[in-house]
Enzyme design. Sequence first.
Site, PDB file in Angstrom:
ATOM      1  CE1 TYR A  62      34.637 -33.450 -89.939  1.00 48.72           C
ATOM      2  CE2 TYR A  62      32.732 -34.243 -91.163  1.00 48.72           C
ATOM      3  CZ  TYR A  62      33.517 -33.203 -90.708  1.00 48.72           C
ATOM      4  OH  TYR A  62      33.171 -31.907 -91.026  1.00 48.72           O
TER       5      TYR A  62
ATOM      6  CE  LYS B  80      31.260 -30.661 -87.835  1.00 44.36           C
ATOM      7  NZ  LYS B  80      32.044 -29.422 -87.496  1.00 44.36           N
TER       8      LYS B  80
END
Length: 354
Positions: free
Chosen positions: A143, A147
């Site tokens: 994740y 990002k």
Amino acid sequence: MAPAKRTALVVGGAGFLGKHIVQQLLDTGRYKVRVFDIRACGVPGADMVVGDIRKQEDVTNACRGVDVVVHVATATPTSENALNKQLMDDVNVKGTAHVVEACKQLGISSLVYTSSASVVFDGSDLVGVDETRPYTARPMDYYTETKVEGEQLVLAANSASLAAVALRPSGIFGEGDTVMVPTFVRQAKAGKMKYIIGNGKNVWDFTYVGNVAQAHVLAADKLAIGSPLAGQALFITNQEPIPFWTFTGDMLQGLGYARPHIKLPLLLILCIAMLFEYVIRPLLKPIKELSTDFTVFRVRIVTRQRAFSCEKAKKLLGYVPGVPLQEGIQRTVAHFEHLRNADAPAAAKAGKAQ
């Protein structure tokens, strides 16, 4: 004669943070608000466009006729999709590329992107860190990796025709939270929240969701081509660092659950997490895919210092958090009254979190 309202598109406006941004934009009276998401937003006064960020055509159609885009959509690393790298890549990276492309094609001049404070987190302590700290060279989970890529895409798009800014909130909580508080309660019911990993003294920057939305509205107001804000990344927090386990305890106690109080050695728990994640789960994968919040990343992140400087946000946005931390906790506890421990003694139910 009142100035004409600007049109803001909130990509991901049906989500936890997105709804707060939509409401605050409407509350200013200065914006017409359109929401683009895979499900309805439900905020009165906002126009809804249902579509898929993974499809360029859907994104471009949603962006037509808007003045500013606020891109908050993300695939979060819940236990259910923490291993779904394809989803995170499609939404957080390719979806962001679709938003950038639509802005360029349609001549939209302002793009506000919701990033994450974790883009600089490599597993070590962060205390008073500002935006001069480089991106982590070894993201702690996929994740975070996506990002970093998403933020880089947005800031690289900043140009003479498109002003772009990235906001990096830390530890978002508040009304409508779908991850943090529900996870705390689920784990408490399973008897897993009575433990403190490590010495319990590590401080965190938690941020009330209304303050994060406030920062996005300020960015939408102030962002313009050539402005000091254009091309920047900004940390957004409540500016009230608090020990992680104190915050957790305040939230749990407010809902009638026991505070974490049994200390476990960090090294032991980290070794168990590594054994589970890198040995047991891969061995069982052909039989059953296990989803869990007990990962090496989660152990590291809840036992490290994570406190960031907001001086840049103060200077460029005029950002001063509108809701103090303890008030935010009280609002959150009140919102999640339906998750209260039914077996809690009457005194605990009436008691105030300390």
